[in-house]
Design a protein around this motif. Structure first.
Motif, mmCIF file in Angstrom:
data_model
loop_
_atom_site.group_PDB
_atom_site.id
_atom_site.type_symbol
_atom_site.label_atom_id
_atom_site.label_comp_id
_atom_site.label_asym_id
_atom_site.label_seq_id
_atom_site.Cartn_x
_atom_site.Cartn_y
_atom_site.Cartn_z
ATOM 1 N N UNK A 91 0.829 -1.214 0.000
ATOM 2 C CA UNK A 91 0.000 0.000 0.000
ATOM 3 C C UNK A 91 0.858 1.256 0.000
ATOM 4 N N UNK A 92 0.322 2.329 0.576
ATOM 5 C CA UNK A 92 1.080 3.581 0.648
ATOM 6 C C UNK A 92 0.752 4.503 -0.514
ATOM 7 N N UNK A 93 1.751 5.322 -0.849
ATOM 8 C CA UNK A 93 1.567 6.354 -1.874
ATOM 9 C C UNK A 93 2.141 5.886 -3.199
ATOM 10 N N UNK A 94 1.386 6.136 -4.269
ATOM 11 C CA UNK A 94 1.960 6.009 -5.611
ATOM 12 C C UNK A 94 2.338 7.409 -6.051
ATOM 13 N N UNK A 95 3.602 7.585 -6.434
ATOM 14 C CA UNK A 95 4.025 8.865 -6.992
ATOM 15 C C UNK A 95 3.993 8.689 -8.508
ATOM 16 N N UNK A 96 3.018 9.356 -9.131
ATOM 17 C CA UNK A 96 2.785 9.221 -10.578
ATOM 18 C C UNK A 96 3.556 10.335 -11.290
ATOM 19 N N UNK A 97 4.469 9.944 -12.192
ATOM 20 C CA UNK A 97 5.383 10.946 -12.786
ATOM 21 C C UNK A 97 4.850 11.603 -14.065
ATOM 22 N N UNK A 98 3.621 11.302 -14.436
ATOM 23 C CA UNK A 98 3.192 11.708 -15.785
ATOM 24 C C UNK A 98 3.012 13.218 -15.972
ATOM 25 N N UNK A 99 3.214 13.985 -14.906
ATOM 26 C CA UNK A 99 3.185 15.449 -15.081
ATOM 27 C C UNK A 99 4.602 16.033 -15.082
ATOM 28 N N UNK A 100 5.597 15.167 -14.972
ATOM 29 C CA UNK A 100 6.995 15.650 -15.044
ATOM 30 C C UNK A 100 7.437 15.513 -16.497
ATOM 31 N N UNK A 101 7.013 16.448 -17.318
ATOM 32 C CA UNK A 101 7.090 16.235 -18.774
ATOM 33 C C UNK A 101 7.977 17.244 -19.512
ATOM 34 N N UNK A 102 8.887 17.857 -18.793
ATOM 35 C CA UNK A 102 9.728 18.865 -19.455
ATOM 36 C C UNK A 102 10.868 18.215 -20.239
ATOM 37 N N UNK A 103 11.024 18.641 -21.494
ATOM 38 C CA UNK A 103 12.228 18.255 -22.237
ATOM 39 C C UNK A 103 13.215 19.398 -21.999
ATOM 40 N N UNK A 104 14.284 19.104 -21.283
ATOM 41 C CA UNK A 104 15.176 20.183 -20.843
ATOM 42 C C UNK A 104 16.121 20.592 -21.963
ATOM 43 N N UNK A 105 16.691 19.610 -22.655
ATOM 44 C CA UNK A 105 17.554 19.957 -23.806
ATOM 45 C C UNK A 105 17.629 18.776 -24.770
ATOM 46 N N UNK A 106 17.762 19.105 -26.055
ATOM 47 C CA UNK A 106 18.053 18.066 -27.062
ATOM 48 C C UNK A 106 19.209 18.603 -27.885
ATOM 49 N N UNK A 107 20.305 17.844 -27.849
ATOM 50 C CA UNK A 107 21.486 18.247 -28.617
ATOM 51 C C UNK A 107 21.912 17.065 -29.467
ATOM 52 N N UNK A 108 22.785 17.274 -30.465
ATOM 53 C CA UNK A 108 23.247 16.136 -31.247
ATOM 54 C C UNK A 108 23.815 15.053 -30.324
ATOM 55 N N UNK A 109 23.185 13.864 -30.346
ATOM 56 C CA UNK A 109 23.699 12.726 -29.582
ATOM 57 C C UNK A 109 23.236 12.586 -28.154
ATOM 58 N N UNK A 110 22.636 13.619 -27.593
ATOM 59 C CA UNK A 110 22.239 13.518 -26.174
ATOM 60 C C UNK A 110 21.055 14.438 -25.840
ATOM 61 N N UNK A 111 20.303 14.018 -24.825
ATOM 62 C CA UNK A 111 19.165 14.848 -24.403
ATOM 63 C C UNK A 111 18.991 14.740 -22.899
ATOM 64 N N UNK A 112 18.405 15.767 -22.313
ATOM 65 C CA UNK A 112 18.072 15.729 -20.879
ATOM 66 C C UNK A 112 16.570 15.979 -20.756
ATOM 67 N N UNK A 113 15.916 15.090 -20.010
ATOM 68 C CA UNK A 113 14.453 15.170 -19.905
ATOM 69 C C UNK A 113 14.013 14.923 -18.469
ATOM 70 N N UNK A 114 12.799 15.356 -18.160
ATOM 71 C CA UNK A 114 12.190 14.936 -16.895
ATOM 72 C C UNK A 114 11.694 13.496 -17.064
ATOM 73 N N UNK A 115 11.530 12.816 -15.921
ATOM 74 C CA UNK A 115 11.298 11.359 -15.964
ATOM 75 C C UNK A 115 9.973 10.957 -16.600
ATOM 76 N N UNK A 116 8.976 11.836 -16.565
ATOM 77 C CA UNK A 116 7.649 11.438 -17.057
ATOM 78 C C UNK A 116 7.418 11.710 -18.530
ATOM 79 N N UNK A 117 8.452 12.136 -19.248
ATOM 80 C CA UNK A 117 8.289 12.425 -20.684
ATOM 81 C C UNK A 117 7.979 11.119 -21.418
ATOM 82 N N UNK A 118 6.964 11.158 -22.273
ATOM 83 C CA UNK A 118 6.585 9.961 -23.040
ATOM 84 C C UNK A 118 7.569 9.790 -24.201
ATOM 85 N N UNK A 119 7.884 8.539 -24.491
ATOM 86 C CA UNK A 119 8.949 8.267 -25.447
ATOM 87 C C UNK A 119 8.602 8.746 -26.865
#
Ligand code: FAD
Length: 444
Positions: A91-119
C-alpha cells in the motif's frame, strides 16, 4: 486522532492528490496479468492514494512527508511494466510521474528530460533536429522515459545499440532520496548502474540524460516466408547486413500471424511473417535480400505514411503477447536470449506446437543475436519451470517474467551496487518495498 494518511493529505493538500478508490485501483496496476502466476499474487494489491507532482520540489515534498509518516512510496510512470514493478505490495503512496514532462535539452547525440516524458512524444521533438531515441519498447507511445529506465530493457533500436544496461545508453540520472531531509543526487557515467533497471527501489528519478541515435527515413515492411526457419535465417542475414540500416527485425512463426487481425490482408495462413523497420534509402538492397531468401514482400509503408496510424512495432516484442492473449487469454510468455540460430532451431524442433516462437534481433556484446518472447498456453507452474529448464539446458538464457522480485527475473544475481545505494538513499526501506530481494534478506 488523525491517521498518518490524513496528516499526509493535509500537509500536501496543495498538490494533485487522487483518493478516489476506483482511480487509485487503476493506478496501482500494470500488465502483470500477462503472467497467470503474478495475476494470482498481485491482483488485490492497492495503494492508499496517488500523488502527481508537477516539478522536482513537489517530489521532494512528497518524499519528505512519506518519510515523516513512514509511508511506503512507489513510483509509477505509465504503468506498462509486465512484472508488477510499480504495483505497491504494501500500500502507501503512488508517486505518478506523468506530469513531469519537461524536455530540458536536445542536442546532437544527447538529451536531458524529466522522468515522465513519453517516449514517442520525445522522439517527435528530437527528429526535428535529426536525432531520436536509441531504443524504445513496443509500448513506446505510452511509456515514460523514467519508467523504461526503471523497468524496461530492450526494444526497437536494440539491434544497433544493445540493451538499456549497455554502457553509454543512459548517461546521467538525477534523483531524490527518501530521507528525513531528501537530497537531490546526480549520477553520471558508470554510476548510473546504481539505479538502472532497479524497479524504482532506490530513489525517485526526476531527470535523465540519454544518448540519442541519428534518425533515418524509417519505412515499415512485412515479408512472408514458407517456413519459420527460413524466415529466421533471413532475419539473421538482414541483421548482419552492414550496408542496410535497420531499426527492427522481428520474425514470427505461424500461428502467431493469425493473432495479428489488423494485418490480416498482408499475412498468409501457414506462413511465417517478418516485420521490419528499415531505412527507406536501403529499400532496393532489402528487396534483393528478400529475393535471395524467397520471401514475399506483402506490406510497405513509406516514411511519410508511418507518421499516421499504428506502427508495426505494436505487433512485436511483448505486443505480440498482447495480441495473442486477446485471441486466447490462456497464452502467456517467456523472455529468451537464444544467442544463435542453432539454438533457435533445436528448441523450435523440440517443442513443436507447444511453443510459438517469435524472434527479435538485438546487439549483444558486439554481435546481433536472436532473442524473443516465446508464447505458450499456460498449463501449470511446474510445466512452465520445466520449459525454462529445457531452454537453459539447450543454451538459451531466460529472463523470467513470472516474478516481481527484481533479482529473480533478469540477472538472477544480487546487485551489491544497487543494494548499497538503497541503504544510502532509502534507509527506511520505504521505496517500492518487497521488490529487491537483497534488501529483504539483509533486513531479515
Ligand atoms: P512503469 O511500468 O510505470 O514503471 C516501471 C518501473 O520503473 C517500476 O518499477 C517503477 O517503480 C519504476 N519507475 C518508473 N518511473 C520511475 C522514476 N521516475 N524513478 C524511479 N523509478 C521509476 N519492455 C521492454 O523493455 N521492451 C519492450 O519492447 C516492451 N514491450 C512491452 C509490450 C507490452 C504490451 C507491455 C504491456 C509491456 C512491454 N514492455 C516492454 C514493458 C514496459 O512497457 C516497458 O518497460 C516500459 O518502458 C515501462 O515504462 P512505464 O512508464 O510504463 O513504466
Amino acid at each position: 486522532m488523525k491517521s498518518n494518511y490524513q496528516n499526509l493529505i493535509e500537509e500536501l493538500a496543495r498538490l494533485e492528490i487522487i483518493t478516489d478508490p476506483g482511480q487509485v485501483a487503476k493506478l496501482s496496476l500494470d500488465y502483470y496479468h500477462f503472467s497467470p502466476i503474478l495475476e494470482a499474487q498481485l491482483q488485490d494489491k492497492r495503494a492508499d492514494l496517488v500523488i502527481r507532482p508537477h516539478n522536482s520540489q513537489e517530489v521532494i515534498d512528497i518524499a519528505k512527508t512519506c518519510v515523516k509518516y513512514q509511508i511506503p512510496l512507489t513510483v509509477r510512470g505509465a504503468g506498462t511494466g509486465n512484472y508488477g514493478q510499480c504495483v505497491p505490495l504494501q500500500g502507501g503512496v503512488i508517486l505518478d510521474t506523468t506530469k513531469l514532462t519537461k524536455i530540458i535539452s536536445i542536442e546532437p547525440g544527447t538529451a536531458r528530460v524529466e522522468a515522465g516524458v513519453k517516449m514517442a512524444f520525445f522522439d517527435k521533438q528530437a527528429r526535428a533536429i535529426g536525432w531520436e531515441l536509441r531504443m524504445a519498447p513496443s509500448t513506446y507511445r505510452t511509456a515514460t522515459i523514467g519508467g523504461f529506465i526503471g523497468g524496461g530493457s530492450v526494444g526497437m533500436g536494440s539491434i544497433n545499440y544493445g540493451q538499456l544496461k549497455d554502457r553509454g545508453n543512459l548517461q546521467a540520472v538525477q534523483l531524490v532520496t527518501l530521507e528525513a531531509e531528501p537530497k537531490i543526487i546526480e549520477l553520471r557515467g558508470d554510476e548510473v548502474e546504481k539505479v538502472n533497471h532497479a524497479y524504482g527501489t532506490n530513489g525517485i528519478i526526476t531527470e535523465l540524460e540519454i544518448a540519442l541515435a541519428p534518425c533515418y527515413p524509417w519505412a515499415e515492411f512485412i515479408v512472408t516466408f514458407a517456413d519459420f526457419l527460413t524466415a529466421a535465417k533471413f532475419g539473421q542475414a538482414l541483421s548482419d547486413s552492414d550496408g542496410i540500416v535497420k531499426k527492427m527485425v522481428s520474425v514470427h512463426s505461424w500461428p502467431i500471424p493469425a493473432y495479428f487481425t489488423a494485418l490480416k490482408d498482408y499475412l498468409t495462413t501457414g506462413k511465417a511473417a517478418v516485420l521490419l523497420i528499415v531505412s527507406d534509402s536501403d529499400r532496393v538492397a532489402l528487396e534483393s535480400l528478400i529475393k535471395e531468401y524467397n520471401g514475399e514482400l506483402t506490406y510497405y509503408k513509406t516514411p511519410e505514411e508511418t507518421q499516421k496510424g499504428n506502427s508495426i512495432l505494436e505487433f512485436t516484442w511483448n505486443h505480440t503477447t498482447l495480441h495473442a492473449r486477446s485471441c486466447n487469454p490462456k497464452i502467456t510468455y517467456l523472455q529468451a536470449f537464444y544467442f544463435n540460430l542453432a539454438t533457435v532451431e533445436k528448441l523450435h524442433n523440440y517443442f513443436g506446437e507447444e511453443i510459438m516462437m517469435h524472434l527479435e534481433f538485438l546487439k549483444f556484446q558486439g554481435k546481433v543475436i536472436p532473442a524473443g518472447l516465446p508464447l505458450l498456453e499456460f498449463t501449470t507452474e511446474t510445466r512452465l519451470n520445466e520449459i525454462i529448464a529445457i531452454y537453459e539446458q539447450q543454451g538459451a538464457a531466460i529472463a523470467n517474467p513470472h516474478t516481481y522480485i527484481m533479482e529473480d527475473g533478469g540477472s538472477r544475481q544480487i546487485n551489491p551496487l544497487q543494494l548499497e545505494f538503497k541503504q544510502l538513499v532509502d534507509p527506511y526501506g520505504l521505496n517500492n518495498p518487497g521488490k529487491m530481494r537483497a534488501w529483504v534478506e539483509a533486513r531479515g
